[in-house]
Design an enzyme around this catalytic site. Structure first.
Site, mmCIF file in Angstrom:
data_model
loop_
_atom_site.group_PDB
_atom_site.id
_atom_site.type_symbol
_atom_site.label_atom_id
_atom_site.label_comp_id
_atom_site.label_asym_id
_atom_site.label_seq_id
_atom_site.Cartn_x
_atom_site.Cartn_y
_atom_site.Cartn_z
ATOM 1 N N LYS A 107 0.818 -1.217 0.000
ATOM 2 C CA LYS A 107 0.000 0.000 0.000
ATOM 3 C C LYS A 107 0.854 1.270 0.000
ATOM 4 O O LYS A 107 0.362 2.343 -0.315
ATOM 5 C CB LYS A 107 -0.968 -0.019 1.172
ATOM 6 C CG LYS A 107 -2.044 -1.090 0.993
ATOM 7 C CD LYS A 107 -3.105 -1.032 2.059
ATOM 8 C CE LYS A 107 -4.267 -1.972 1.753
ATOM 9 N NZ LYS A 107 -3.961 -3.389 2.106
HETATM 10 C C1 LIG Z 1 -4.681 -4.463 1.572
HETATM 11 C C2 LIG Z 1 -3.978 -5.759 1.575
HETATM 12 C C3 LIG Z 1 -4.388 -6.836 0.746
HETATM 13 C C4 LIG Z 1 -5.612 -6.768 -0.122
HETATM 14 O O1 LIG Z 1 -5.429 -5.930 -1.227
HETATM 15 P P1 LIG Z 1 -6.688 -5.386 -2.073
HETATM 16 O O2 LIG Z 1 -6.113 -4.451 -3.043
HETATM 17 O O3 LIG Z 1 -7.608 -4.740 -1.089
HETATM 18 O O4 LIG Z 1 -7.321 -6.580 -2.714
HETATM 19 C C5 LIG Z 1 -3.624 -8.001 0.746
HETATM 20 N N1 LIG Z 1 -2.557 -8.128 1.551
HETATM 21 C C6 LIG Z 1 -2.148 -7.130 2.372
HETATM 22 C C7 LIG Z 1 -0.970 -7.361 3.251
HETATM 23 C C8 LIG Z 1 -2.832 -5.916 2.407
HETATM 24 O O5 LIG Z 1 -2.424 -4.949 3.247
#
Ligand SMILES: *Cc1c(COP(=O)(O)O)cnc(C)c1O
Length: 432
Positions: A107
């Site tokens: 993210k």
């Molecule tokens: C947010 C997140 C996900 C999921 O990703 P999306 O884009 O919401 O499908 C998977 N793994 C981790 C570690 C995350 O922080």
């Protein structure tokens, strides 16, 4: 580039407004009017470009002339400032490590690009923005870290008291300045409900500009397609069929991959790997989409019962289920299977994977067995395993080493503002 609302194709704004508003005024999500293919020459010569140069070409495709080249380049250089290495496990499988950013989760890519782009647009606009974000962990830390000290932006991160990991809480509460950590006496669902109430509060709307930093913001999705190209570049033998396995929750990461395919990256299949929150898996396999309340699992960032980017995938493929299930394979796995996979990779490959990446590996194995042909898989490792120390300490006899930047914030003192789960409390904070 114009962006339309998934609720109404005639409701359009430019890129600047799409990113500053976050969500369309009719509550739809913004989609680019077109996703133009990049030149074949560029795609077959990716190895000649570095990660930032690749990112620039992709970003330009979505931004067009709304940000001059020099400025867009600075945004990229400041936000895509760490690597996305591909680690080979064997001839058929490699792990794309997306956790080398400041808060150790993928993210960071989206949040940093979005923060710097918003900062660019707000400069000289005399507009102030308040970002409200509810988090069950990783989103809050990436957003808070990315927006720290950005002029013209205040960030309020709402988290459920006592329900996020210690590491995650420290990452949110130790920053200060323009970042406020709001500790809600309630659950993650309460936090989300409070955020939603604020977004539909007309009285508030006249006073402050509220926007979202969840993956409904197109500014977070675009940079996530950068690393699909960057990882593709690193594949040695490109003659095999290339498959990406994506641990999925709100489907933002998967949607960004679909954008990359639309831009011409020759990916033969996507795998949407899910835990017991399998609403999307069910849709792919039988065409029925039935959102439901989320259940808690060890891969908690994927505990989503009503994935927000689903409408973007429908929009991209014009609601054609046959087409979607042809491009995407999906399968869901239990916590027990997840732990076994973590153990297996540790024992056989000497690799410590986090619970989300483990679900991705399980889904790749399943797909490979079903098709039985020679394919090359890339599993997105979405977070560093040290973010989930409790999973290791409670269930396994080994654990990952924490990187320094994680240990550093653990020693700082955090600050929060405590509120009840009653909307009145949040509104009071927002008004002041
Ligand atoms: C947010 C997140 C996900 C999921 O990703 P999306 O884009 O919401 O499908 C998977 N793994 C981790 C570690 C995350 O922080």
């Amino acid at each position: 580039m114009q962006y339309y609302s998934t609720n109404n194709k005639n409701n359009k704004v430019n890129f600047r407004e799409a990113i500053l508003q976050g969500i369309a005024n009719d509550k739809g999500l913004f989609m680019p009017e077109s996703i133009n293919p990049l030149s074949e020459n560029f795609i077959s010569n990716l190895t000649e470009f570095n990660f930032q140069e690749i990112s620039f070409q992709i970003a330009k495709n979505f931004v067009e002339d709304e940000i001059p080249g020099n400025d867009l380049n600075s945004i990229i250089i400041n936000s895509i400032s760490f690597e996305a290495p591909l680690v080979n496990l064997n001839d058929n499988l490699s792990i794309l490590e997306l956790f080398h950013g400041p808060t150790l989760a993928f993210k960071d890519f989206g949040a940093r690009f979005m923060a710097r782009t918003m900062e660019y647009f707000l400069k000289g606009m005399n507009r102030e923005i308040t970002i409200l974000v509810a988090t069950s962990g990783d989103t809050g830390s990436a957003v808070a870290n990315s927006f720290l000290n950005v002029d013209g932006i205040k960030v309020l991160v709402l988290f459920p008291s006592g329900k996020i990991s210690k590491v995650q809480e420290k990452q949110i509460t130790t920053l200060g300045n323009n970042i406020a950590a709001i500790e809600v006496d309630g659950t993650f669902d309460d936090c989300q409900r409070l955020v939603k109430s604020a977004f539909v509060d007309d009285e508030l709307k006249n006073k402050i500009n509220l926007t979202s930093a969840n993956s409904i913001n197109i500014g977070r999705l675009i940079p996530q397609s950068f690393y699909y190209f960057e990882s593709f570049k690193q594949i040695k033998n490109k003659n095999q069929k290339i498959v990406y396995s994506v641990p999925s929750g709100n489907l933002g990461n998967l949607t960004a991959g679909l954008f990359a395919k639309q831009m011409g990256l020759p990916i033969s299949k996507f795998i949407a790997a899910t835990n017991k929150n399998d609403v999307f898996t069910k849709y792919v396999n039988d065409g029925n989409f039935n959102p439901k309340a989320s259940v808690e699992t060890l891969s908690n960032a994927m505990d989503v019962g009503d994935p927000s980017n689903f409408v973007r995938i429908l929009d991209l493929y014009k609601n054609n289920h046959a087409l979607i299930s042809n491009i995407i394979f999906s399968k869901s796995f239990s916590d027990e299977e997840t732990l076994n996979k973590i153990q297996e990779l540790h024992d056989n490959n000497n690799y410590i994977i986090d619970p989300h990446g483990a679900v991705g590996c399980l889904a790749f194995d399943k797909y490979k067995n079903e098709v039985g042909e020679d394919i090359f898989g890339i599993v997105l490792e979405t977070a560093h395993p040290a973010k989930f120390l409790n999973v290791f300490e409670n269930n396994l006899n080994f654990k990952p080493v924490s990187p320094d930047r994680l240990n550093q914030c653990l020693n700082k003192k955090g600050e929060t503002e405590k509120i009840s789960s009653n909307y009145k409390d949040l509104k009071e904070i927002l008004r002041s």
